[in-house]
Design an enzyme around this catalytic site. Structure first.
Site, PDB file in Angstrom:
ATOM      1  N   GLU A  16       0.746  -1.321   0.094  1.00 45.39           N
ATOM      2  CA  GLU A  16       0.062   0.120   0.061  1.00 45.39           C
ATOM      3  C   GLU A  16       1.019   1.219  -0.011  1.00 45.39           C
ATOM      4  O   GLU A  16       1.984   1.113   0.837  1.00 45.39           O
ATOM      5  CB  GLU A  16      -0.947   0.084   1.140  1.00 45.39           C
ATOM      6  CG  GLU A  16      -1.821   1.243   1.230  1.00 45.39           C
ATOM      7  CD  GLU A  16      -2.587   1.312   2.544  1.00 45.39           C
ATOM      8  OE1 GLU A  16      -3.664   0.504   2.674  1.00 45.39           O
ATOM      9  OE2 GLU A  16      -2.235   2.073   3.448  1.00 45.39           O
ATOM     10  N   ARG A 107     -16.012   2.602   3.921  1.00 44.59           N
ATOM     11  CA  ARG A 107     -16.753   3.610   4.317  1.00 44.59           C
ATOM     12  C   ARG A 107     -15.967   4.925   4.445  1.00 44.59           C
ATOM     13  O   ARG A 107     -16.418   5.932   3.978  1.00 44.59           O
ATOM     14  CB  ARG A 107     -17.209   3.089   5.777  1.00 44.59           C
ATOM     15  CG  ARG A 107     -18.310   4.282   6.330  1.00 44.59           C
ATOM     16  CD  ARG A 107     -18.463   4.209   7.678  1.00 44.59           C
ATOM     17  NE  ARG A 107     -17.316   4.566   8.697  1.00 44.59           N
ATOM     18  CZ  ARG A 107     -17.334   4.752   9.769  1.00 44.59           C
ATOM     19  NH1 ARG A 107     -18.254   4.497  10.809  1.00 44.59           N
ATOM     20  NH2 ARG A 107     -16.180   5.126  10.515  1.00 44.59           N
ATOM     21  N   GLY A 108     -14.880   4.712   5.221  1.00 36.86           N
ATOM     22  CA  GLY A 108     -13.942   6.043   5.446  1.00 36.86           C
ATOM     23  C   GLY A 108     -13.990   6.486   6.702  1.00 36.86           C
ATOM     24  O   GLY A 108     -15.109   6.145   7.638  1.00 36.86           O
ATOM     25  N   ASP A 109     -13.255   7.295   7.050  1.00 40.54           N
ATOM     26  CA  ASP A 109     -13.010   7.907   8.464  1.00 40.54           C
ATOM     27  C   ASP A 109     -14.128   8.830   8.672  1.00 40.54           C
ATOM     28  O   ASP A 109     -14.495  10.020   7.970  1.00 40.54           O
ATOM     29  CB  ASP A 109     -12.006   8.546   8.611  1.00 40.54           C
ATOM     30  CG  ASP A 109     -10.685   7.336   8.873  1.00 40.54           C
ATOM     31  OD1 ASP A 109     -10.984   6.282   9.105  1.00 40.54           O
ATOM     32  OD2 ASP A 109      -9.552   7.872   8.496  1.00 40.54           O
ATOM     33  N   ALA A 123     -19.837   0.589   4.486  1.00 39.53           N
ATOM     34  CA  ALA A 123     -19.202   0.022   3.060  1.00 39.53           C
ATOM     35  C   ALA A 123     -20.192  -0.751   2.400  1.00 39.53           C
ATOM     36  O   ALA A 123     -19.678  -0.932   1.369  1.00 39.53           O
ATOM     37  CB  ALA A 123     -18.081  -0.759   3.907  1.00 39.53           C
ATOM     38  N   HIS A 147     -13.654  -3.859  14.810  1.00 40.58           N
ATOM     39  CA  HIS A 147     -13.666  -2.318  14.398  1.00 40.58           C
ATOM     40  C   HIS A 147     -13.838  -1.364  15.882  1.00 40.58           C
ATOM     41  O   HIS A 147     -14.768  -1.992  16.534  1.00 40.58           O
ATOM     42  CB  HIS A 147     -14.863  -1.829  13.583  1.00 40.58           C
ATOM     43  CG  HIS A 147     -14.739  -0.658  12.916  1.00 40.58           C
ATOM     44  ND1 HIS A 147     -14.929   0.406  13.598  1.00 40.58           N
ATOM     45  CD2 HIS A 147     -14.205  -0.162  11.525  1.00 40.58           C
ATOM     46  CE1 HIS A 147     -14.841   1.627  12.792  1.00 40.58           C
ATOM     47  NE2 HIS A 147     -14.364   1.128  11.494  1.00 40.58           N
ATOM     48  N   LYS A 163     -20.795  -7.142   3.843  1.00 46.34           N
ATOM     49  CA  LYS A 163     -19.902  -6.649   2.577  1.00 46.34           C
ATOM     50  C   LYS A 163     -19.682  -7.859   1.658  1.00 46.34           C
ATOM     51  O   LYS A 163     -19.627  -7.594   0.487  1.00 46.34           O
ATOM     52  CB  LYS A 163     -18.508  -6.395   3.386  1.00 46.34           C
ATOM     53  CG  LYS A 163     -18.514  -5.048   4.340  1.00 46.34           C
ATOM     54  CD  LYS A 163     -17.030  -4.653   4.794  1.00 46.34           C
ATOM     55  CE  LYS A 163     -17.180  -3.652   5.925  1.00 46.34           C
ATOM     56  NZ  LYS A 163     -15.513  -3.335   6.364  1.00 46.34           N
ATOM     57  N   GLN A 174      -7.009  -4.565   9.049  1.00 46.96           N
ATOM     58  CA  GLN A 174      -6.319  -3.554   9.308  1.00 46.96           C
ATOM     59  C   GLN A 174      -5.043  -4.350   9.887  1.00 46.96           C
ATOM     60  O   GLN A 174      -4.821  -5.324  10.297  1.00 46.96           O
ATOM     61  CB  GLN A 174      -7.265  -3.121  10.558  1.00 46.96           C
ATOM     62  CG  GLN A 174      -6.671  -1.842  11.304  1.00 46.96           C
ATOM     63  CD  GLN A 174      -7.446  -1.187  12.287  1.00 46.96           C
ATOM     64  OE1 GLN A 174      -7.975  -1.920  13.282  1.00 46.96           O
ATOM     65  NE2 GLN A 174      -8.071  -0.133  12.233  1.00 46.96           N
ATOM     66  N   LYS A 270       7.892   3.859   2.077  1.00 49.31           N
ATOM     67  CA  LYS A 270       9.419   3.505   2.484  1.00 49.31           C
ATOM     68  C   LYS A 270       9.898   2.483   1.874  1.00 49.31           C
ATOM     69  O   LYS A 270       9.717   1.375   2.192  1.00 49.31           O
ATOM     70  CB  LYS A 270       9.542   3.766   4.147  1.00 49.31           C
ATOM     71  CG  LYS A 270       9.118   4.789   4.649  1.00 49.31           C
ATOM     72  CD  LYS A 270       9.241   4.530   6.092  1.00 49.31           C
ATOM     73  CE  LYS A 270       8.942   5.772   7.209  1.00 49.31           C
ATOM     74  NZ  LYS A 270       9.180   5.649   8.485  1.00 49.31           N
TER      75      LYS A 270
END
Length: 287
Positions: A16, A107-109, A123, A147, A163, A174, A270
């Site tokens: 990512e 969904r997003g923060d 989501a 979550h 989902k 996560q 990185k």
């Protein structure tokens, strides 16, 4: 190529990355990609640009470059919390035009004291919408430790099943630092009828601020073994980075040994860290 097809013959390794800040030099992200290219990840996911507008376009531009310039399959993140159906449709059309076949639907923060302005509150709603409007491979997030907003792990698993039932083809977790949480989660997911590939999300911790941020945002459990390493080297930046990389390698070796579907490495842009880990584990991926 749809990334769900990659799990058929080996343990998948994906990375990512995130778009650079508007104040960063334009070529920063491409230097990152130059450093990752010869590690041959199965795919690279690109997070959604913060702030909307031009930053969102930058995310799509990077995802397109990953696929067409670097020859690596790409996944575009798409959080729905602040997007209307019309905006999502526009983005889906742009992805189709650029040959992007894979979407991580989130969904997003939810920002404190800010009312979400979008039409997708969960989501699974976004996943259903994407499924109805294009032939995309859809990834979704999952949470081995539950979550932070979920009242319990049972509720969290039910939400995850929604989902998958809505059309998610694969899952990515996560970050976590104790593999036991992942193994327990994987077993429970199987029991509730979730039968799609699950990649383990691993973030090498290379500085103390990362630890504080993980606890604040993710509620991740910090094992005693991990904290002993961090406390011993917290005032020695280079030693702490080496220790964090070594801890991540140990996690990944154990996960591969236990038959994980894939490893999703949160690179934090990185390449050096990603390279150290790749060199330690890549032979195991095809063994």
């Amino acid at each position: 190529m749809k990334t769900c097809e990659l799990f058929r013959d080996h343990t998948v390794l994906s990375f990512e990355i995130f778009p650079p800040k508007p104040t960063s030099p334009e070529d920063t992200i491409y230097r990152t990609l130059d450093g990752l290219r010869d590690l041959h990840p199965d795919f690279i996911s690109v997070t959604f640009g913060a702030g909307g507008g031009a930053n969102n376009q930058k995310s799509l531009e990077i995802a397109s470059a990953v696929k067409h310039q670097y020859g690596i399959e790409s996944v575009a993140h798409l959080p729905g919390i602040n997007l209307t159906r019309s905006e999502v449709l526009t983005m889906l059309e742009q992805m189709q035009q650029q040959g992007i076949e894979n979407i991580l639907a989130l969904r997003g923060d939810v920002l404190p004291d800010t009312q979400p302005r979008g039409e997708f509150r969960h989501a699974d709603e976004l996943i259903s919408f994407i499924r109805e409007h294009g032939d995309f491979n859809i990834l979704a997030a999952c949470y081995p430790e539950g979550h932070t907003e979920s009242p319990d792990t049972v509720t969290d698993l039910r939400n995850l099943k929604r989902k998958v039932d809505a059309g998610a083809n694969q899952l990515v977790t996560q970050l976590f630092l104790d593999n036991r949480y992942f193994y327990e989660f994987r077993e429970k997911a199987e029991l509730v009828g979730i039968h799609v590939p699950i990649e383990a999300g691993i973030m090498p911790v290379t500085n103390k601020k990362q630890i504080e941020r993980m606890v604040q945002l993710c509620g991740v459990h910090l094992p005693d073994k991990f904290m002993k390493v961090m406390n011993r080297y917290e005032h020695q930046p280079e030693a702490l980075q080496d220790a964090g990389i070594a801890y991540a390698i140990d996690q990944i070796v154990d996960l591969i040994t236990q038959g994980v579907d894939g490893i999703h490495l949160y690179t934090m842009n990185k390449p050096y860290v990603a390279r150290r880990i790749y060199e330690a584990v890549h032979r195991l991926l095809y063994a």
